[in-house]
Every structure is written in structure tokens, then in C-alpha cells.
Design a protein around this motif. Structure first.
Motif, short mmCIF file in Angstrom:
data_model
loop_
_atom_site.label_atom_id
_atom_site.label_comp_id
_atom_site.label_asym_id
_atom_site.label_seq_id
_atom_site.Cartn_x
_atom_site.Cartn_y
_atom_site.Cartn_z
N PRO A 54 0.80 -1.22 0.00
CA PRO A 54 0.00 0.00 0.00
C PRO A 54 0.84 1.28 0.00
CG PRO A 54 -0.13 -1.04 2.15
CD PRO A 54 0.56 -2.01 1.23
N ILE A 55 2.05 1.22 0.56
CA ILE A 55 2.93 2.39 0.51
C ILE A 55 3.29 2.70 -0.94
CG2 ILE A 55 5.24 3.25 1.07
CD1 ILE A 55 4.97 1.75 3.75
N VAL A 56 3.62 1.67 -1.70
CA VAL A 56 3.96 1.87 -3.12
C VAL A 56 2.72 2.34 -3.89
CG1 VAL A 56 4.70 0.71 -5.23
CG2 VAL A 56 5.89 0.27 -3.08
N LEU A 57 1.56 1.74 -3.61
CA LEU A 57 0.33 2.17 -4.29
C LEU A 57 0.02 3.63 -3.98
CD1 LEU A 57 -1.90 -0.97 -3.75
CD2 LEU A 57 -0.79 -0.24 -5.87
N GLU A 58 0.21 4.03 -2.72
CA GLU A 58 0.00 5.42 -2.35
C GLU A 58 0.97 6.34 -3.09
OE1 GLU A 58 -0.79 7.54 1.81
OE2 GLU A 58 1.23 6.74 1.64
N LEU A 60 2.40 5.80 -6.00
CA LEU A 60 2.01 5.88 -7.41
C LEU A 60 0.85 6.84 -7.61
CD1 LEU A 60 2.24 2.10 -8.40
CD2 LEU A 60 3.84 3.95 -9.02
N THR A 61 -0.09 6.84 -6.69
CA THR A 61 -1.25 7.73 -6.77
C THR A 61 -0.84 9.17 -6.50
OG1 THR A 61 -2.71 5.97 -6.08
CG2 THR A 61 -3.54 8.19 -5.86
N GLU A 62 -0.05 9.39 -5.46
CA GLU A 62 0.31 10.74 -5.06
C GLU A 62 1.41 11.34 -5.94
OE1 GLU A 62 1.10 11.19 -0.93
OE2 GLU A 62 -0.95 10.67 -0.38
N SER A 63 2.17 10.51 -6.65
CA SER A 63 3.23 11.05 -7.48
C SER A 63 2.68 11.90 -8.61
CB SER A 63 4.12 9.93 -8.03
OG SER A 63 3.42 9.12 -8.93
N GLU A 64 1.39 11.71 -8.92
CA GLU A 64 0.75 12.54 -9.93
C GLU A 64 0.42 13.92 -9.37
OE1 GLU A 64 -2.61 10.26 -11.11
OE2 GLU A 64 -1.39 8.62 -11.89
N LYS A 65 0.39 14.04 -8.05
CA LYS A 65 0.12 15.31 -7.37
C LYS A 65 1.46 15.88 -6.91
CE LYS A 65 -4.00 13.09 -5.52
NZ LYS A 65 -4.62 12.60 -4.30
N LYS A 66 1.40 16.92 -6.10
CA LYS A 66 2.61 17.44 -5.50
C LYS A 66 3.17 16.38 -4.58
CE LYS A 66 4.36 21.28 -2.75
NZ LYS A 66 5.00 20.53 -1.69
N PHE A 67 4.44 16.05 -4.73
CA PHE A 67 5.03 14.92 -4.02
C PHE A 67 6.18 15.38 -3.15
CE2 PHE A 67 8.08 11.36 -3.99
CZ PHE A 67 7.33 10.49 -3.24
N ASP A 68 6.14 15.01 -1.86
CA ASP A 68 7.19 15.38 -0.91
C ASP A 68 8.06 14.21 -0.49
OD1 ASP A 68 6.33 18.00 -0.88
OD2 ASP A 68 4.99 17.69 0.81
N GLY A 69 7.91 13.04 -1.09
CA GLY A 69 8.72 11.88 -0.75
C GLY A 69 7.87 10.75 -0.20
N VAL A 70 8.46 9.58 -0.15
CA VAL A 70 7.77 8.40 0.36
C VAL A 70 7.73 8.47 1.88
CG1 VAL A 70 7.84 5.88 0.49
CG2 VAL A 70 8.52 7.03 -1.60
N ARG A 71 6.60 8.07 2.46
CA ARG A 71 6.47 8.06 3.92
C ARG A 71 5.56 6.90 4.31
NH1 ARG A 71 3.32 11.19 1.42
NH2 ARG A 71 1.19 11.64 1.98
N ALA A 72 5.70 6.46 5.54
CA ALA A 72 4.85 5.37 6.02
C ALA A 72 4.40 5.70 7.43
CB ALA A 72 5.62 4.05 6.04
#
Length: 72
Positions: A54-58, A60-72
């Protein structure tokens, strides 16, 4: 998170010849809808994938928006 995002995760599992356990599906859905918690399952049962997917799915979804980095 919609069913399409969960389908991406399921399809990734299937492409590797795996079948997600129900606890993994439940964890994916919970995470993607904003819940937090603990996963309790035996060693080797797929706990890591219950959160990693789900972190990767999130991402992929958020990378289309403003993205501040991967977080969990």
C-alpha cells in the motif's frame, strides 16, 4: 483509495505467482483509507508485503500530485 489501486497490488502479486492473504488485503485497504495499526502474523507469512504494497500504491497515486517523498 479506490478498488483500482487495490487491483494493481493484487495483479502485482499474481504476476509473481502469489496469492495475497486476507490479512494482507485487509492491511492494504486499511492503510489506503487512512488507518494505522499493527499486523500480527507468523514469521514468513508476508507481513512486510502487508505494508510495502500500500505504501507503493499510495506513492504511485500521489506522485501525480505534488510529491514530498515516500512516507509510512
Amino acid at each position: 483509495m479506490d478498488d483500482e489501486n487495490l487491483k494493481i497490488g493484487k495483479d502485482w502479486f499474481v504476476s509473481r505467482g502469489w496469492t495475497p492473504f486476507q490479512f494482507q488485503l485487509d492491511a492494504w485497504q486499511a492503510y489506503l483509507t487512512g488507518f494505522s495499526g499493527l499486523v500480527n502474523a507468523p514469521t514468513g507469512s508476508g507481513k512486510t508485503y502487508s505494508l510495502l504494497v500500500p505504501i507503493v500504491l499510495e506513492f504511485l497515486t500521489e506522485s501525480e500530485k505534488k510529491f514530498d517523498g515516500v512516507r509510512a
